[in-house]
Scaffold this motif. Structure first.
Motif, mmCIF file in Angstrom:
data_model
loop_
_atom_site.group_PDB
_atom_site.id
_atom_site.type_symbol
_atom_site.label_atom_id
_atom_site.label_comp_id
_atom_site.label_asym_id
_atom_site.label_seq_id
_atom_site.Cartn_x
_atom_site.Cartn_y
_atom_site.Cartn_z
ATOM 1 N N ASN A 250 5.097 7.166 -9.671
ATOM 2 C CA ASN A 250 5.735 6.543 -8.501
ATOM 3 C C ASN A 250 5.795 5.026 -8.653
ATOM 4 O O ASN A 250 6.831 4.400 -8.401
ATOM 5 C CB ASN A 250 4.966 6.884 -7.224
ATOM 6 N N ILE A 278 13.478 7.650 -4.617
ATOM 7 C CA ILE A 278 12.175 7.310 -5.200
ATOM 8 C C ILE A 278 11.172 6.959 -4.109
ATOM 9 O O ILE A 278 9.989 7.322 -4.178
ATOM 10 C CB ILE A 278 12.337 6.154 -6.205
ATOM 11 N N GLU A 281 9.812 10.100 -2.493
ATOM 12 C CA GLU A 281 8.773 10.703 -3.331
ATOM 13 C C GLU A 281 7.450 9.936 -3.179
ATOM 14 O O GLU A 281 6.374 10.542 -3.090
ATOM 15 C CB GLU A 281 9.208 10.693 -4.800
ATOM 16 N N SER A 282 7.537 8.606 -3.129
ATOM 17 C CA SER A 282 6.332 7.783 -2.999
ATOM 18 C C SER A 282 5.693 7.973 -1.626
ATOM 19 O O SER A 282 4.465 8.050 -1.501
ATOM 20 C CB SER A 282 6.682 6.309 -3.215
ATOM 21 N N SER A 285 3.627 11.080 -1.674
ATOM 22 C CA SER A 285 2.337 10.920 -2.358
ATOM 23 C C SER A 285 1.334 10.226 -1.447
ATOM 24 O O SER A 285 0.155 10.601 -1.389
ATOM 25 C CB SER A 285 2.520 10.106 -3.647
#
Length: 361
Positions: A250, A278, A281-282, A285
């Motif tokens: 990430n 992106i 996705e980060s 997390s």
């Protein structure tokens, strides 16, 4: 006659110019909202919507023009208003505002979004929150031991019972109890460091008592030093290798996107769409490991802990941008200015359409 024709031609050209700007802005906004839809379809729909909206404005103007004959003026007026509401107020104006506002602020928004997200990912990778919590716990424990040992030193100098007697032994037992309690809390089975070796003074004098106290202080410092090292070696937090690799990926992707954004001339929608992906996705997390992160404030906590849509992704959606504006998120960022610009562009197009196709019968 010729002057009238020239005005009509000029009005048609002006209408086409303003229509082109408006349709481009609408297509940009709709394409950001639904990138999977072929852009040619969006152009066809947008041009059709703008022409219909222009026709609706003409119906309103004609219904108010008492110099021409028109049946059912009231229904024509109401029909024109309904057309403008559907094809302009609901479609063209909001999307145009979105495009103008988006292109003016998105680079700043995405840069701050990625930088902030990267900071939290780095904190997660470094177990920053866990270490900060451990620092607090160790500092409190160390302070408690020091306060208790000062009681020991004070007791030696107690004029009513000078020297190292039963009260000093009670205080040493208290210190050992605190050492033992700290180990038990950490789940440490090795209790060998919880015992303080007893030392007898060589003589029953003030100097001998001070010498013994100095040795006790040195021994206690050694015990605390060993315990501190063992304590920090037990750092928990982000331990799974696959999760660490995910976070590292990430961070690497965010670094690449930050470079791409800084090198971008103007606004590249493809770059923005990739940045949004992106960031999503980060965010995921961070949300999955939020218990290991100390968020700056309640706003960041709500954004990341719940895994909500990133600020960048929200900028890509005309619906979310308008929701955020209504909720006061864009105060002071010039959103109202772009609303006015969007209205003026469309109204100018409508005016030239009305002039170009003015009813004269």
């Amino acid at each position: 006659m010729y002057q009238t024709n020239f005005l009509k031609i000029l009005s048609v050209l002006a209408f086409l110019a303003f229509a082109a700007v408006s349709c481009w802005a609408t297509v940009e906004s709709l394409h950001l909202l639904q990138p999977s839809v072929p852009i040619v379809f969006l152009w066809i729909a947008t041009i059709g919507f703008f022409v219909i909206a222009s026709w609706g404005s003409k119906k309103i103007v004609d219904s108010l023009n008492q110099n021409i004959y028109m049946e059912n003026r009231r229904w024509n007026f109401l029909g024109g208003v309904l057309i403008l509401i559907i094809f302009w107020l609901i479609c063209s104006m909001p999307t145009n505002t979105h495009t103008f506002f988006y292109r003016s602020v998105v680079k700043d928004v995405v840069t701050k979004d990625m930088s902030r997200t990267k900071t939290y990912l780095s904190d997660l990778l470094d177990n920053k929150k866990i270490k900060e919590q451990m620092d607090i716990e160790w500092t409190n424990f160390e302070k408690d031991i020091q306060i208790t040992f000062r009681k020991f030193l004070t007791e030696i100098d107690n004029p009513s019972r000078p020297g190292i007697g039963e009260r000093c032994e009670t205080i040493l037992l208290e210190i050992e109890s605190k050492l033992n309690a700290f180990d038990s809390k950490r789940g440490d089975a090795n209790k060998s460091l919880d015992k303080i070796q007893r030392i007898k003074p060589k003589a029953n004098t003030q100097k001998a008592w001070v010498d013994v106290a100095t040795i006790y202080a040195k021994n206690l410092d050694d015990i605390m030093s060993i315990k501190k090292k063992a304590f920090y070696n037990k750092v928990t937090g982000l331990t799974k290798t696959e999760t660490k690799n995910e976070v590292k990926a990430n961070i690497n992707n965010l670094n690449k996107m930050l470079t791409a954004v800084h090198e971008m001339d103007g606004v590249d929608n493809d770059v923005m769409i990739n940045a949004g992906r992106i960031l999503t996705e980060s965010y995921s997390s961070i949300a999955n490991n939020s218990m290991y992160i100390a968020f700056k404030d309640s706003i960041d906590n709500a954004i990341y802990k719940e895994g909500n849509v990133s600020d960048t992704d929200r900028m890509l959606s005309v619906i979310d941008v308008w929701k955020d504006f209504i909720n006061g998120k864009y105060a002071g960022r010039g959103f109202i200015f772009w609303v006015i610009i969007a209205i003026l562009v469309d109204v100018a197009g409508f005016i030239f359409f009305d002039i170009a196709f003015k009813a004269e019968n």
